[in-house]
Design an enzyme around this catalytic site. Sequence first.
Site, PDB file in Angstrom:
ATOM      1  N   SER A  31       0.813  -1.146  -0.121  1.00  0.00           N
ATOM      2  CA  SER A  31      -0.032   0.132   0.006  1.00  0.00           C
ATOM      3  C   SER A  31       0.832   1.479  -0.152  1.00  0.00           C
ATOM      4  O   SER A  31       0.269   2.265  -0.424  1.00  0.00           O
ATOM      5  CB  SER A  31      -1.127  -0.130   1.260  1.00  0.00           C
TER       6      SER A  31
HETATM    7  C1  59J Z   1      -2.861  -7.743   3.198  1.00  0.00           C
HETATM    8  C2  59J Z   1      -1.945  -8.397   0.274  1.00  0.00           C
HETATM    9  C3  59J Z   1      -1.523  -9.870  -1.239  1.00  0.00           C
HETATM   10  C4  59J Z   1      -1.233  -9.767  -2.890  1.00  0.00           C
HETATM   11  C5  59J Z   1      -4.090  -8.736   3.111  1.00  0.00           C
HETATM   12  C6  59J Z   1      -2.653  -7.762   4.656  1.00  0.00           C
HETATM   13  C7  59J Z   1      -3.326  -8.262  -1.748  1.00  0.00           C
HETATM   14  C8  59J Z   1      -3.480  -8.857  -3.163  1.00  0.00           C
HETATM   15  C9  59J Z   1      -2.520 -10.143  -4.890  1.00  0.00           C
HETATM   16  C10 59J Z   1      -4.548  -9.661   3.906  1.00  0.00           C
HETATM   17  C11 59J Z   1      -2.965  -8.449   5.495  1.00  0.00           C
HETATM   18  C12 59J Z   1      -3.780  -9.495   5.366  1.00  0.00           C
HETATM   19  C13 59J Z   1      -1.736  -9.502  -5.823  1.00  0.00           C
HETATM   20  S1  59J Z   1      -4.461  -4.288   5.946  1.00  0.00           S
HETATM   21  O1  59J Z   1      -1.051  -2.694   2.909  1.00  0.00           O
HETATM   22  O2  59J Z   1      -4.271  -5.380   1.638  1.00  0.00           O
HETATM   23  O3  59J Z   1      -0.737  -1.241   6.837  1.00  0.00           O
HETATM   24  O4  59J Z   1      -1.603  -0.525   8.536  1.00  0.00           O
HETATM   25  O5  59J Z   1      -1.051  -8.795   1.040  1.00  0.00           O
HETATM   26  O6  59J Z   1      -4.191  -7.539  -1.354  1.00  0.00           O
HETATM   27  O7  59J Z   1      -4.410  -8.556  -3.691  1.00  0.00           O
HETATM   28  O8  59J Z   1      -4.043 -10.302   6.153  1.00  0.00           O
HETATM   29  N1  59J Z   1      -2.676  -2.436   5.746  1.00  0.00           N
HETATM   30  N2  59J Z   1      -2.994  -4.565   3.172  1.00  0.00           N
HETATM   31  N3  59J Z   1      -2.846  -7.196   0.741  1.00  0.00           N
HETATM   32  N4  59J Z   1      -2.048  -8.755  -0.879  1.00  0.00           N
HETATM   33  N5  59J Z   1      -2.345  -9.604  -3.671  1.00  0.00           N
HETATM   34  C14 59J Z   1      -3.811  -3.047   4.892  1.00  0.00           C
HETATM   35  C15 59J Z   1      -3.467  -3.334   3.754  1.00  0.00           C
HETATM   36  C16 59J Z   1      -2.220  -2.138   3.094  1.00  0.00           C
HETATM   37  C17 59J Z   1      -2.628  -2.109   6.987  1.00  0.00           C
HETATM   38  C18 59J Z   1      -3.948  -2.315   7.880  1.00  0.00           C
HETATM   39  C19 59J Z   1      -4.828  -3.459   7.408  1.00  0.00           C
HETATM   40  C20 59J Z   1      -3.355  -5.647   2.281  1.00  0.00           C
HETATM   41  C21 59J Z   1      -4.794  -1.047   7.712  1.00  0.00           C
HETATM   42  C22 59J Z   1      -2.541  -6.766   2.123  1.00  0.00           C
HETATM   43  C23 59J Z   1      -1.607  -1.323   7.593  1.00  0.00           C
HETATM   44  O9  59J Z   1      -2.646  -1.019   3.167  1.00  0.00           O
END
Ligand code: 59J
Length: 581
Positions: A292
Amino acid sequence: MMKLEGALYPWRFRLMLGLLALMVGAIVWRIVDLQVIDRDFLIGQGDARSLRHIPIPAHRGLITDRNGEPLAVSTPVTTLWANAKELQVAKDKWPQLAAALGQEPKALAERLEAQANKEFIYLVRGLTPEQGQQVLDLKVPGVYGIEEFRRFYPAGETTAHMVGFTDIDDHGREGVELAYDEWLAGVPGKRQVIKDRRGRLIKDVQVTKNAKAGKPLALSIDLRLQYLANRELRNAIIENGAKAGSLVIMDVKSGEILAMVNQPTYNPNNRRNLQPAMMRNRAMIDVFEPGSTMKAISMSAALETGRWKPSDKVEVYPGTLQLGRYTIRDVSRTEGPVLDLTGILINSSNVGMSKVAFDIGGEAIYRLAQKIGLGQPTGLNFPGERVGNLPNYRDWKKAETATLSYGYGLSVTAIQLAHAFSVLANNGRMVPLSLIHVDEAPQATQVIPENVAKTMQGMLQQVIEAPRGVFRAQVPAYHVAGKSGTARKTSVGTKGYAENSYRSLFAGFGPMSDPRYAVVVVIDEPSKAGYFGGLVSAPVFSKVMSGTLRLMNITPDNLPPTQQANAGPPVAAVKANGGRG
Ligand code: 59J
């Protein structure tokens, strides 16, 4: 009978006499020839057989931090060697020699016997000159000393990956020691000496070539920040039971890397129990999916198109988006069915980001990511440095456009991510990275329009300061900005992503009144309390940014009015205001 003898005698006698005279004459001639006529030539030839050139080691250049703090220092050492042939006649002195060298008498004797016909063997390398002299004072025949230099690294593990080290012959092996070896090494000189038939040094004749000392090198890093970064990263790794991590601090205006640390690390002064994992300068040689943190770049691309402004709304309900067989998911459900662009960043909505990406198209994101250095060579040429990978937008299908926009399907290094965020911090201007101290900031290139960069700065400040923001990244007395990320790690061996291993990221900058420093924190596989970037890496960002702003004497830009009036020392001024990690 007599007549016969008498007739032969004078003839034979005269012949023998003549021959003898000739031989004596030849010998006399030869003597005169050698001693008088060819004298100089022969002396020259003789000397040439015993005159030797021995190298004079060149002093290796000092490596310092940006303020002149020594990071790699060459100290004179004595190396003891032996002509083992010569040593054989002094067997009675071996026990004494072993004692002085601190070696086992039996082991030394065995070695000397086994190599009895070698004219050069090392006895011990790198003694202090005093230790060396003590052994030489024993005057054991066949034992000699040479002066060499050895590198010492005063900051030890704190600067290990950055500075690297030299091998026993003082050649750069890792890090800056390797990258700038030619600059640091200098050129060894030559000394003429006379040695006898057994290689014993008889006489110092002359220096035929002076050693040319290597040049000193001032790195961009600030040792104080390096200590701060190393301490906070190490603590976080221990607290979170993580496998590894990296932390980079950059000066966004000069492009200088002010700190770069990794865990695990090692002590370069004692490399006996070195394991490969400790030696990795992960910030430059390990690539990862930015997750992200990438949303800051994709969202900048959206603003740059002119089609989007921060208050524009996107429907994110129900937190998933179906693309054929592929589902995009938001990890945390948001307050409502719609989010504005700032809300997409605050809530880190993958669905919202994807919808914006579909609207602007892959090319806009690709072009900005490329311009800002993701998956591109940094120009640092650090040994082992990786470039990462930004796939071409022409190959992105719809699912790829989505996942790339929120940070998957590309790979970057921590240093690239820091560089990218430094461009946002520096009002869209990109300055080349430097590991070396620069006196004058090099020419910057405007790669993002200034107004876009400034809008993004405000949005990323909201990510930290909004009611549901990443409050753990806040810094007392200053306004700062940034973005967290939590990325599932791709599992080794199998296809796709691991269920239970994560990389916790945070990238940010400050102070917002005039952004000066960018910090990137990467924590690999936290295994204790939690794994979200906002929980694991944001506090590290906070502590490191806080320490940096104070050490660099940056005026606080977020003091409560009363304190500002009193102009007192900065005090914790930001209230933790709820929110998630
Ligand atoms: C995620 C991913 C993996 C790869 C998902 C993190 C995807 C995806 C395919 C599940 C934990 C989890 C290409 S989460 O970074 O969305 O930083 O405070 O690893 O989505 O499509 O159990 N970040 N993270 N996704 N994948 N593929 C959020 C988010 C992020 C946070 C929290 C909660 C994901 C707020 C991550 C943070 O912003």
